[in-house]
Design a protein around this motif. Structure first.
Motif, PDB file in Angstrom:
ATOM      1  N   GLU A  57       0.811  -1.219   0.000  1.00 40.83           N
ATOM      2  CA  GLU A  57       0.000   0.000   0.000  1.00 40.83           C
ATOM      3  C   GLU A  57       0.839   1.261   0.000  1.00 40.83           C
ATOM      4  OE1 GLU A  57      -3.320   0.626  -0.483  1.00 40.83           O
ATOM      5  OE2 GLU A  57      -3.162  -1.460  -1.108  1.00 40.83           O
ATOM      6  N   SER A  58       2.005   1.208   0.626  1.00 37.01           N
ATOM      7  CA  SER A  58       2.936   2.340   0.613  1.00 37.01           C
ATOM      8  C   SER A  58       4.344   1.767   0.499  1.00 37.01           C
ATOM      9  CB  SER A  58       2.783   3.200   1.869  1.00 37.01           C
ATOM     10  OG  SER A  58       3.072   2.464   3.036  1.00 37.01           O
ATOM     11  N   CYS A  59       5.322   2.624   0.246  1.00 40.80           N
ATOM     12  CA  CYS A  59       6.697   2.156   0.103  1.00 40.80           C
ATOM     13  C   CYS A  59       7.200   1.656   1.455  1.00 40.80           C
ATOM     14  CB  CYS A  59       7.598   3.285  -0.414  1.00 40.80           C
ATOM     15  SG  CYS A  59       9.304   2.760  -0.649  1.00 40.80           S
ATOM     16  N   GLN A  60       7.697   0.434   1.478  1.00 41.13           N
ATOM     17  CA  GLN A  60       8.174  -0.173   2.714  1.00 41.13           C
ATOM     18  C   GLN A  60       9.694  -0.213   2.784  1.00 41.13           C
ATOM     19  OE1 GLN A  60       6.030  -0.918   5.322  1.00 41.13           O
ATOM     20  NE2 GLN A  60       4.755   0.278   3.922  1.00 41.13           N
ATOM     21  N   ALA A  61      10.360   0.478   1.858  1.00 46.07           N
ATOM     22  CA  ALA A  61      11.824   0.572   1.888  1.00 46.07           C
ATOM     23  C   ALA A  61      12.246   1.692   2.828  1.00 46.07           C
ATOM     24  CB  ALA A  61      12.366   0.829   0.485  1.00 46.07           C
ATOM     25  N   SER A  62      13.397   1.515   3.439  1.00 44.47           N
ATOM     26  CA  SER A  62      14.024   2.546   4.244  1.00 44.47           C
ATOM     27  C   SER A  62      15.104   3.194   3.377  1.00 44.47           C
ATOM     28  CB  SER A  62      14.656   1.904   5.485  1.00 44.47           C
ATOM     29  OG  SER A  62      15.390   2.845   6.209  1.00 44.47           O
ATOM     30  N   HIS A  63      15.012   4.498   3.189  1.00 45.96           N
ATOM     31  CA  HIS A  63      15.942   5.201   2.303  1.00 45.96           C
ATOM     32  C   HIS A  63      16.902   6.070   3.113  1.00 45.96           C
ATOM     33  CE1 HIS A  63      13.329   4.110  -1.083  1.00 45.96           C
ATOM     34  NE2 HIS A  63      12.323   4.455  -0.290  1.00 45.96           N
ATOM     35  N   GLY A  76      20.218   3.262   1.372  1.00 41.30           N
ATOM     36  CA  GLY A  76      19.372   2.631   2.383  1.00 41.30           C
ATOM     37  C   GLY A  76      19.160   1.145   2.139  1.00 41.30           C
ATOM     38  N   GLU A  77      18.109   0.643   2.738  1.00 41.04           N
ATOM     39  CA  GLU A  77      17.748  -0.778   2.622  1.00 41.04           C
ATOM     40  C   GLU A  77      16.899  -0.952   1.373  1.00 41.04           C
ATOM     41  OE1 GLU A  77      19.085  -3.031   4.591  1.00 41.04           O
ATOM     42  OE2 GLU A  77      20.089  -1.466   5.759  1.00 41.04           O
ATOM     43  N   ILE A  78      17.535  -0.910   0.209  1.00 43.97           N
ATOM     44  CA  ILE A  78      16.803  -0.837  -1.058  1.00 43.97           C
ATOM     45  C   ILE A  78      16.993  -2.081  -1.942  1.00 43.97           C
ATOM     46  CG2 ILE A  78      16.514   1.645  -1.215  1.00 43.97           C
ATOM     47  CD1 ILE A  78      19.386  -0.044  -2.935  1.00 43.97           C
ATOM     48  N   ALA A  79      17.481  -3.174  -1.391  1.00 45.07           N
ATOM     49  CA  ALA A  79      17.706  -4.377  -2.197  1.00 45.07           C
ATOM     50  C   ALA A  79      16.428  -4.847  -2.890  1.00 45.07           C
ATOM     51  CB  ALA A  79      18.279  -5.498  -1.341  1.00 45.07           C
ATOM     52  N   GLU A  80      15.276  -4.632  -2.272  1.00 51.32           N
ATOM     53  CA  GLU A  80      14.008  -5.091  -2.829  1.00 51.32           C
ATOM     54  C   GLU A  80      13.207  -3.957  -3.489  1.00 51.32           C
ATOM     55  OE1 GLU A  80      13.204  -8.410  -2.890  1.00 51.32           O
ATOM     56  OE2 GLU A  80      15.231  -8.591  -2.097  1.00 51.32           O
ATOM     57  N   TYR A  81      13.739  -2.733  -3.479  1.00 53.83           N
ATOM     58  CA  TYR A  81      13.002  -1.584  -4.004  1.00 53.83           C
ATOM     59  C   TYR A  81      12.682  -1.746  -5.503  1.00 53.83           C
ATOM     60  CZ  TYR A  81      11.581   3.146  -5.087  1.00 53.83           C
ATOM     61  OH  TYR A  81      10.857   4.240  -5.502  1.00 53.83           O
ATOM     62  N   ALA A  82      11.421  -1.547  -5.861  1.00 46.91           N
ATOM     63  CA  ALA A  82      10.944  -1.629  -7.250  1.00 46.91           C
ATOM     64  C   ALA A  82      11.259  -2.977  -7.887  1.00 46.91           C
ATOM     65  CB  ALA A  82      11.501  -0.482  -8.090  1.00 46.91           C
ATOM     66  N   ASP A 122       9.425  18.195   1.672  1.00 45.70           N
ATOM     67  CA  ASP A 122      10.010  18.347   0.340  1.00 45.70           C
ATOM     68  C   ASP A 122      11.522  18.210   0.424  1.00 45.70           C
ATOM     69  OD1 ASP A 122       7.431  18.886  -0.444  1.00 45.70           O
ATOM     70  OD2 ASP A 122       7.776  20.999  -0.899  1.00 45.70           O
ATOM     71  N   ILE A 123      12.109  17.603  -0.598  1.00 49.48           N
ATOM     72  CA  ILE A 123      13.554  17.477  -0.695  1.00 49.48           C
ATOM     73  C   ILE A 123      13.994  17.997  -2.055  1.00 49.48           C
ATOM     74  CG2 ILE A 123      13.678  15.577   0.948  1.00 49.48           C
ATOM     75  CD1 ILE A 123      13.890  13.612  -1.376  1.00 49.48           C
ATOM     76  N   GLY A 124      15.219  18.476  -2.115  1.00 48.93           N
ATOM     77  CA  GLY A 124      15.746  19.018  -3.351  1.00 48.93           C
ATOM     78  C   GLY A 124      17.260  18.910  -3.373  1.00 48.93           C
ATOM     79  N   PRO A 125      17.901  19.499  -4.375  1.00 53.19           N
ATOM     80  CA  PRO A 125      19.348  19.374  -4.537  1.00 53.19           C
ATOM     81  C   PRO A 125      20.112  19.693  -3.252  1.00 53.19           C
ATOM     82  CG  PRO A 125      18.405  20.521  -6.408  1.00 53.19           C
ATOM     83  CD  PRO A 125      17.315  20.376  -5.390  1.00 53.19           C
ATOM     84  N   GLY A 126      20.987  18.782  -2.872  1.00 54.61           N
ATOM     85  CA  GLY A 126      21.772  18.950  -1.656  1.00 54.61           C
ATOM     86  C   GLY A 126      21.138  18.379  -0.411  1.00 54.61           C
ATOM     87  N   SER A 127      19.874  17.952  -0.473  1.00 53.24           N
ATOM     88  CA  SER A 127      19.208  17.371   0.698  1.00 53.24           C
ATOM     89  C   SER A 127      19.771  15.981   0.983  1.00 53.24           C
ATOM     90  CB  SER A 127      17.707  17.224   0.462  1.00 53.24           C
ATOM     91  OG  SER A 127      17.067  18.458   0.294  1.00 53.24           O
ATOM     92  N   VAL A 128      20.098  15.744   2.248  1.00 52.33           N
ATOM     93  CA  VAL A 128      20.447  14.419   2.736  1.00 52.33           C
ATOM     94  C   VAL A 128      19.264  13.975   3.579  1.00 52.33           C
ATOM     95  CG1 VAL A 128      22.042  13.069   4.145  1.00 52.33           C
ATOM     96  CG2 VAL A 128      22.907  14.955   2.741  1.00 52.33           C
ATOM     97  N   VAL A 129      18.699  12.810   3.263  1.00 57.10           N
ATOM     98  CA  VAL A 129      17.461  12.408   3.919  1.00 57.10           C
ATOM     99  C   VAL A 129      17.508  10.971   4.419  1.00 57.10           C
ATOM    100  CG1 VAL A 129      16.056  14.017   2.582  1.00 57.10           C
ATOM    101  CG2 VAL A 129      16.362  11.713   1.744  1.00 57.10           C
ATOM    102  N   ALA A 130      16.813  10.745   5.503  1.00 56.98           N
ATOM    103  CA  ALA A 130      16.528   9.402   6.015  1.00 56.98           C
ATOM    104  C   ALA A 130      15.014   9.280   6.021  1.00 56.98           C
ATOM    105  CB  ALA A 130      17.104   9.224   7.419  1.00 56.98           C
ATOM    106  N   ILE A 131      14.503   8.349   5.234  1.00 58.02           N
ATOM    107  CA  ILE A 131      13.057   8.178   5.095  1.00 58.02           C
ATOM    108  C   ILE A 131      12.711   6.770   5.568  1.00 58.02           C
ATOM    109  CG2 ILE A 131      11.088   8.258   3.525  1.00 58.02           C
ATOM    110  CD1 ILE A 131      12.952   9.838   1.564  1.00 58.02           C
ATOM    111  N   PRO A 132      11.923   6.654   6.641  1.00 53.74           N
ATOM    112  CA  PRO A 132      11.547   5.329   7.125  1.00 53.74           C
ATOM    113  C   PRO A 132      10.486   4.692   6.234  1.00 53.74           C
ATOM    114  CG  PRO A 132      10.503   7.003   8.463  1.00 53.74           C
ATOM    115  CD  PRO A 132      11.390   7.726   7.482  1.00 53.74           C
ATOM    116  N   PRO A 133      10.270   3.392   6.377  1.00 54.99           N
ATOM    117  CA  PRO A 133       9.194   2.728   5.631  1.00 54.99           C
ATOM    118  C   PRO A 133       7.851   3.379   5.940  1.00 54.99           C
ATOM    119  CG  PRO A 133      10.608   1.111   6.695  1.00 54.99           C
ATOM    120  CD  PRO A 133      11.013   2.463   7.227  1.00 54.99           C
TER     121      PRO A 133
END
Length: 119
Positions: A55-61, A110-116, A81-92
């Motif tokens: 239902e939503s993205c379950q990856a941790s970025h 991040g934990e993206i082995a299964e992403y897309a 919002d994020i843009g050029p130069g942003s460093v982000v941690a996005i939970p599932p």
């Protein structure tokens, strides 16, 4: 892990999104590094949800925005919002969309082995 040097010009894997971009992946030992190119009009809930089957993205970025802009919609109702130069941690537990008429290029460690990846 041993010393490794790779380039996104020759990714180990390419995962296309349903219609608006792709993710290039490099396998670095037991980790994956992703360079995502998200085209204008891309939205996770339209372009990746059919692939992921959640239902939503379950990856941790954990990433860095090289160019473009994106809005992240968390399942708890918060947005940022994020843009050029942003460093982000996005939970599932999120949706996301490209803002404007330029692609968003995002390096993801991040934990993206299964992403897309089809499930």
């Amino acid at each position: 892990m041993k010393m490794m040097v790779k380039s996104f010009t020759k990714p180990d894997e390419v995962r296309p999104f349903a219609g608006h971009g792709h993710a290039d992946l490099l396998k670095m030992g037991d980790r994956m590094v992703q360079c995502g190119e998200f085209e204008p009009g891309w939205r996770w809930s339209q372009d990746v949800k059919p692939i992921a089957g959640t239902e939503s993205c379950q990856a941790s970025h954990l990433g860095y925005v090289l160019e473009g802009r994106m809005r992240i919609h968390m399942d708890d109702g918060s947005d940022f919002d994020i843009g050029p130069g942003s460093v982000v941690a996005i939970p599932p537990g999120h949706d996301a969309e490209v803002l404007g008429d330029k692609k968003c290029v995002f390096l993801d460690f991040g934990e993206i082995a299964e992403y897309a990846k089809p499930h």
